[in-house]
Design a protein around this motif. Structure first.
Motif, mmCIF file in Angstrom:
data_model
loop_
_atom_site.group_PDB
_atom_site.id
_atom_site.type_symbol
_atom_site.label_atom_id
_atom_site.label_comp_id
_atom_site.label_asym_id
_atom_site.label_seq_id
_atom_site.Cartn_x
_atom_site.Cartn_y
_atom_site.Cartn_z
ATOM 1 N N LEU A 61 -3.343 7.420 -3.675
ATOM 2 C CA LEU A 61 -3.394 6.234 -2.836
ATOM 3 C C LEU A 61 -3.305 5.015 -3.752
ATOM 4 N N PHE A 62 -2.337 4.144 -3.496
ATOM 5 C CA PHE A 62 -2.152 2.962 -4.332
ATOM 6 C C PHE A 62 -2.277 1.703 -3.482
ATOM 7 N N ILE A 63 -3.039 0.749 -3.965
ATOM 8 C CA ILE A 63 -3.088 -0.561 -3.316
ATOM 9 C C ILE A 63 -2.683 -1.581 -4.377
ATOM 10 N N GLY A 64 -1.620 -2.322 -4.102
ATOM 11 C CA GLY A 64 -1.147 -3.301 -5.071
ATOM 12 C C GLY A 64 -0.772 -2.665 -6.400
ATOM 13 N N GLY A 65 -0.278 -1.439 -6.354
ATOM 14 C CA GLY A 65 0.177 -0.777 -7.577
ATOM 15 C C GLY A 65 -0.914 -0.024 -8.314
ATOM 16 N N VAL B 173 0.872 -1.169 0.000
ATOM 17 C CA VAL B 173 0.000 0.000 0.000
ATOM 18 C C VAL B 173 0.911 1.220 0.000
ATOM 19 N N GLU B 174 0.593 2.159 -0.864
ATOM 20 C CA GLU B 174 1.438 3.348 -0.926
ATOM 21 C C GLU B 174 0.561 4.582 -0.806
ATOM 22 N N ILE B 175 0.943 5.493 0.088
ATOM 23 C CA ILE B 175 0.240 6.777 0.136
ATOM 24 C C ILE B 175 1.248 7.855 -0.233
ATOM 25 N N ARG B 176 0.807 8.755 -1.082
ATOM 26 C CA ARG B 176 1.714 9.786 -1.559
ATOM 27 C C ARG B 176 1.073 11.154 -1.385
ATOM 28 N N ASN B 177 1.687 11.969 -0.535
ATOM 29 C CA ASN B 177 1.211 13.335 -0.291
ATOM 30 C C ASN B 177 -0.277 13.394 0.036
ATOM 31 N N LEU B 178 -0.737 12.416 0.819
ATOM 32 C CA LEU B 178 -2.157 12.313 1.119
ATOM 33 C C LEU B 178 -2.599 13.474 2.015
ATOM 34 N N GLY B 179 -3.738 14.072 1.674
ATOM 35 C CA GLY B 179 -4.268 15.166 2.498
ATOM 36 C C GLY B 179 -5.766 15.044 2.610
ATOM 37 N N LYS B 180 -6.304 15.521 3.734
ATOM 38 C CA LYS B 180 -7.755 15.504 3.916
ATOM 39 C C LYS B 180 -8.212 16.846 4.469
ATOM 40 N N ILE C 103 -6.505 8.793 7.940
ATOM 41 C CA ILE C 103 -5.701 8.132 6.910
ATOM 42 C C ILE C 103 -6.223 6.720 6.670
ATOM 43 N N LEU C 104 -6.498 5.999 7.747
ATOM 44 C CA LEU C 104 -7.003 4.634 7.605
ATOM 45 C C LEU C 104 -8.327 4.618 6.839
ATOM 46 N N ARG C 105 -9.207 5.569 7.179
ATOM 47 C CA ARG C 105 -10.515 5.620 6.522
ATOM 48 C C ARG C 105 -10.386 6.031 5.054
ATOM 49 N N MET C 106 -9.363 6.812 4.749
ATOM 50 C CA MET C 106 -9.130 7.140 3.337
ATOM 51 C C MET C 106 -8.641 5.912 2.590
ATOM 52 N N ILE C 107 -7.779 5.121 3.232
ATOM 53 C CA ILE C 107 -7.307 3.886 2.584
ATOM 54 C C ILE C 107 -8.501 2.945 2.355
ATOM 55 N N ALA C 108 -9.415 2.904 3.332
ATOM 56 C CA ALA C 108 -10.591 2.026 3.219
ATOM 57 C C ALA C 108 -11.591 2.534 2.185
ATOM 58 N N GLY C 109 -11.544 3.836 1.902
ATOM 59 C CA GLY C 109 -12.510 4.401 0.974
ATOM 60 C C GLY C 109 -13.733 4.955 1.673
#
Lengths: 293, 361
Positions: B61-65, B4-11, B46-52
């Motif tokens: 946000l990248f999951i598995g590329g 999982v990759e997060i890049r410059n994530l902002g909310k 951040i976790l909730r952003m990864i979850a959608g």
């Protein structure tokens, strides 16, 4: 745990509940008893004499095709009002639950119709639908639909159904909204992660969890449609045309006060009483069991 | 399984409330990563952003590329365990675990096989036909984990899953979680505010503060070489002690609070050009001066001592500052309140942070 209060004087608790019991006895049990009693008599219109007839009022009632038709009308009316009022209010509550901005304003507006007296609600719809001056009937005619609820019994029934449902939507809306808000957000989120789309989330998670509210409203709405819609019908169609909107509770009034047949009117009241007792019983008996979790 | 990759994530929430800014991290396949920080630091966001469950306002946000910014939660192939378990109360344990698989349209025999396997792993076999309300807190949390396991997702997300449990159960489930991670070898992303939980579970920890990532590193790395004063204070119990150091004339004389002194040379502190905070851990303090590692000398007055069994924590006052100093010593020590004592922090145990930026020097 419920805390039990122990009274040292045995008469004090009785005195404390006496006013409530007195009111119930005078205003509920006494009239009910009177109705039950007079349903076994035939009384002359001025109340000078009466004659014991046993169950004749009842046997005549159930032999009367008009009364049986009224039963059918009531059933159609009650089911339609309940379904319409509940489905629309559920849709509105789901929508309101998603509103983030100005949510209170939106809710307040939706609650307003509940403050309108039933008779007044009837009159509003009466004017809207009036064949000669109503705006809705004007639109319907523009669409090529011939609207005249003075003549067409089905249209008249449709009109009182819509008016009665409209009146009840606010009440249902409040309960549905409260029910929806008590469902934890994380459940819906978990379902979303579990690959359920919005529709599936609603029908498999939200709707089952709303079932206590839904069941409660089902009973309340049926009772409302059966018993509390008298003034609405009285103010609009007066049971007509040709008894098309003459539901049971309106017929009680019509038989008693217009037809002056007190015996039959009392018998009809007793039938209604039995009906409401049965519904209340169902409500108390099953409301806790129907709760799914 | 996936990285999982997060890049410059902002909310940014409506009303310009900023919860997260510029968060970047690479989470390797099969890694157990813990997001830790005080409440409101943005870790759950951040976790909730990864979850959608929250929209991504900025960054990628990248999951598995694959870039998943705009995918629905259900399309991201992740599973999540919630703090309040979020079990469907009207369904049995079995139904709860089946729900996601049925939505996927998996064949019935495969569903049954996966449930049986998960139930065995989590010791839930006898509870499969019960409703969640008939289970204890720990059992419910295991069902929630089971619901995640059967999905066989690319990544598992945990949002403070143990904080509703009592201390004993928490320790037990912590061990079970760790064992589960070893067995599954899947990517775990775990949010907690409890630094002990973070230290004991994580392969790597992401420390967050005020919407930003302070440091990413292995537990020991964070403990031994905290990158900022915040991390230094947040990781470790009792928390790190600090004294303020102010250079009077650059490189010549260092002003320390009354009671603190530098008996010998200390390169890090002697060369300070700007005000700094000198940190030292309670467990690094010694009561005897050490040869060749002069360090910091502290003349203290004992306030009280906590006897914890394995060791004793002494709370003492330094004349020149209001913050007390805590010292962790062996359990035989039990100084009386009001007694004076001297403690030494060896040079090697000192952490120096810039007073203005909080960065390690």
């Amino acid at each position: 745990m419920q805390k039990r209060v122990v009274f040292r004087n045995t008469w004090l608790p009785y005195i404390l509940v006496a006013p409530q019991i007195l009111v119930t006895l005078v205003f509920f049990f006494w009239p009910s008893w009177q109705a039950l009693e007079s349903s076994f008599y035939i009384e002359d219109a001025f109340g000078f004499s009466r004659e014991w007839v046993g169950l004749r009022n009842y046997t005549e009632l159930f032999a009367d095709p008009g009364y049986l038709k009224s039963f059918r009308t009531t059933l159609i009316f009650g089911l339609c009002v309940t379904f319409l009022a509940m489905s629309i209010s559920l849709a509105l509550a789901v929508a309101a639950n998603r509103v983030l901005r100005a949510a209170t304003v939106y809710r307040t507006f939706l609650i307003w119709p509940y403050a309108v007296a039933p008779a007044l609600a009837g009159v509003i719809w009466y004017f809207l639908m009036n064949p000669s001056l109503g705006i809705v009937s004007y639109w319907l005619r523009a669409l090529g639909y011939d609207w005249n609820h003075y003549v067409n019994g089905e249209q008249a029934l449709g009109m009182v159904i819509v008016a009665a449902a409209w009146k009840q939507i606010s009440y249902n809306f409040l309960f549905f909204l409260a029910g929806l808000q008590s469902i934890p957000k994380s459940l819906v989120e978990a379902a979303a992660i579990d690959r359920a789309g919005p529709g599936r989330r609603f029908w498999t998670i939200v709707f089952p969890l709303l079932s206590p509210t839904t069941f409660f409203l089902l009973v309340v709405n049926l009772v409302y449609a059966f018993f509390d819609t008298f003034s609405l019908i009285h103010a609009t169609t007066e049971g007509g045309p040709a008894d098309a909107t003459s539901i049971l509770v309106f017929r009680v009034y019509n038989t008693g006060f217009i037809g002056q047949d007190y015996g039959s009117s009392a018998a009809q009241s007793v039938v209604l009483m039995a009906l409401v007792v049965a519904m209340t019983f169902v409500q108390f008996r099953y409301i806790d069991r129907r709760v799914n979790y | 399984m996936a990285q999982v990759e997060i890049r410059n994530l902002g909310k940014v929430y409506p009303g310009k409330v900023r919860a997260v800014s510029g968060a970047s991290a690479d989470i390797a396949d099969g890694e157990f990563i813990v997001l830790v920080g005080p409440s409101g630091c943005g870790k759950s966001t951040i976790l909730r952003m990864i979850a959608g469950l929250e929209e991504v306002s900025e960054g990628d946000l990248f999951i598995g590329g694959d870039r998943v910014n705009d995918l629905e939660p259900g399309e991201r192939d992740i599973a999540m365990v919630f703090q309040n378990y979020a079990l469907y109360p009207h369904m049995t344990v079995r139904r709860n675990m089946e729900y996601g698989l049925r939505n996927e349209g998996l064949p019935k025999d495969q569903i049954a096989a996966r449930i049986a396997e998960a139930a065995r792993t989590l010791r839930l076999e006898e509870y499969l036909d019960r409703k969640p309300r008939q289970l204890s807190g720990g059992q419910r949390q295991r069902v929630a984990m089971g619901r995640a396991i059967v999905r066989e997702p690319k990544a598992f997300l945990f949002d403070e899953p143990l904080s509703n449990l009592d201390a004993k159960l928490r320790t037990q489930l912590r061990a079970e979680l760790r064992a589960l991670h070893v067995r599954l070898g899947a990517t775990f992303i775990y949010v907690t505010h409890d630094q002990v939980e973070a230290m004991s579970l994580a392969d790597r920890i992401i420390v967050m503060n005020a919407g930003q990532i302070e440091q990413i590193g292995a537990p020991l790395e964070l403990y031994q070489k905290p990158a900022t004063r915040f991390v230094a204070e947040f990781i470790g119990t009792p928390a790190m002690n600090f004294v303020e150091a102010r250079p009077v004339t650059a490189g010549l004389k260092i002003d320390l609070p009354e009671g603190a002194s530098l008996p010998g040379p200390c390169a890090m502190v002697d060369q300070l050009a700007a005000p700094a905070h000198i940190g030292f851990r309670p467990e690094d303090l010694v009561l005897e001066p050490q040869d060749g590692a002069a360090g910091l000398r502290l003349d203290l007055q004992v306030m009280f001592a906590e006897q914890l069994g394995a060791d004793t924590v002494i709370h003492a006052r330094l004349a020149g500052q209001s913050d007390p100093v805590t010292i962790r010593v062996e359990s035989a020590q039990n100084p009386a309140p009001g007694a004076t004592m001297t403690a030494y922090a060896p040079n090697a145990a000192l952490h120096v942070f810039d007073a203005a930026t909080g960065q390690r020097l």
